[in-house]
Design an enzyme around this catalytic site. Structure first.
Site, PDB file in Angstrom:
ATOM      1  N   GLU A  62       0.821  -1.213   0.000  1.00  0.00           N
ATOM      2  CA  GLU A  62       0.000   0.000   0.000  1.00  0.00           C
ATOM      3  C   GLU A  62       0.856   1.264   0.000  1.00  0.00           C
ATOM      4  OE1 GLU A  62      -3.567  -2.268   2.413  1.00  0.00           O
ATOM      5  OE2 GLU A  62      -2.507  -0.691   3.469  1.00  0.00           O
ATOM      6  N   CYS A  78      -1.458   5.657  10.407  1.00  0.00           N
ATOM      7  CA  CYS A  78      -0.264   5.006  10.951  1.00  0.00           C
ATOM      8  C   CYS A  78      -0.626   3.692  11.635  1.00  0.00           C
ATOM      9  CB  CYS A  78       0.401   5.904  11.992  1.00  0.00           C
ATOM     10  SG  CYS A  78       1.280   7.246  11.268  1.00  0.00           S
TER      11      CYS A  78
END
Ligand code: SF4
Length: 342
Positions: free
Chosen positions: A93, A331
């Site tokens: 990703e 994150c």
């Protein structure tokens, strides 16, 4: 390929030496996706090149757009894994984070990760191979935002310093005159602190460094990050203190806030102690909850108090805005998918 590798290639194909610079220009400045489009090469040269070579980009397989404008791209990759070179299919990703006058791309350096940080979805999924140069550069070159990017951060899936030779070659493409010709100030490499490779990165490249710190106490950090046993964060900070961060190059420390685990005054004071004397910044990050993990994120008031205590202790600290959580792009949430291929 570097310019030097392109020169070797054109020599082997008995093409004129200047063809290498022309190809680098097409690949990294004009960013074409096929040899056919390199129109200032003769037709014969293009045909010769096409017999053995191709432009190595892959397009993203899928994309997701967050309500805050963040976009996550999925790329299908195949990486050799194990001593017999078995190919494993994975999904990696990359995330575009637009912000006023900046457009930052967060990219992956590995399919999965070996480092096993307990709070990270990528770490949970294990390691599925190192990305090669083309697979890393595809994340920059193939997305629609590619030409508008202002910054690239190696903070996606994987530990970049665990794939150092490839990372180094990619950084050369990004910063060389024959490549993207970017200033190294536009690039940040994030690491949990793989010491020998961190030293090489500091010696060989000028990009910014971000270290995932998360806890100043060795025994507590070890509970979250197995790497602490091999490369204690105190040693990582000691190494960084031998370098100059008062000029162009910056170092920052990532600090994910876990309620009741690493967010009290003791931690803030210990952080100030170990970072004292180093020109740096602490980026505090809200923890994004993942399944089967005992901690929640610290609350806003606790984070404010923590930041204020760091600032009062002489350490510049900021709370990073959380982006792309609704598309699992924030994150610690990059998970990808993978499946073994015979
Ligand atoms: Fe790997 Fe970074 Fe996740 Fe740790 S936080 S497991 S180094 S991707």
């Amino acid at each position: 390929m570097s310019l030097q590798e392109l020169q070797t290639m054109v020599q082997e194909l008995s093409l004129p030496r200047f063809t290498a610079s022309q190809i680098a220009d097409w690949l990294y400045k004009k960013r074409v996706d096929s040899i056919e489009k390199m129109t200032n090469l003769s037709k014969a040269a293009r045909e010769k090149l096409s017999e053995d070579w191709e432009v190595g980009w892959t397009m993203p397989a899928e994309s997701f757009r967050s309500k805050d404008g963040t976009v996550k791209y999925l790329f299908e990759v195949e990486c050799p894994i194990g001593s017999d070179g078995t190919l494993e299919s994975s999904v990696i990703e990359a995330v575009v984070i637009p912000d006023e006058d900046r457009k930052t791309l967060c990219i992956s350096s590995q399919a999965g990760c070996k480092m096993g940080c307990r709070f990270c979805m990528t770490g949970r999924g294990g390691w599925h191979g190192n990305l090669d140069r083309a697979q890393i550069l595809s994340q920059i070159l193939s997305i629609p935002e590619g030409p508008e990017l202002t910054n690239v951060v190696f903070m996606g899936m994987g530990e970049p310093l665990d794939n150092y030779e490839t990372l180094s070659a990619v950084l050369n493409v990004m910063t060389s005159e024959w490549g993207f010709a970017w200033s190294p100030k536009r690039i940040t490499v994030s690491s949990i602190g793989v010491l020998p490779m961190l030293k090489r990165l500091l010696d060989e490249h000028k990009c910014h460094i971000a270290i995932s710190l998360h806890n100043p106490f060795p025994d507590e950090r070890l509970q979250m990050m197995p790497v602490q046993a091999a490369f204690p964060v105190q040693d990582v900070v000691a190494l960084l203190k031998r370098y100059d961060f008062s000029g162009q190059r910056r170092v920052s420390f990532e600090y994910t806030m876990f309620a009741g685990f690493n967010d009290d005054r003791r931690h803030a004071d210990a952080l100030c102690r170990i970072l004292k004397g180093l020109e740096c910044r602490v980026n505090m990050i809200r923890f994004h909850k993942i399944p089967d993990f005992p901690y929640e994120t610290s609350g806003a008031e606790v984070m404010d108090a923590f930041r204020n205590r760091l600032n009062a202790g002489g350490i510049t600290a900021t709370i990073r805005a959380s982006r792309g959580e609704d598309i699992m792009a924030a994150c610690g949430l990059l998970a990808g998918k993978h499946k073994a291929k015979a």
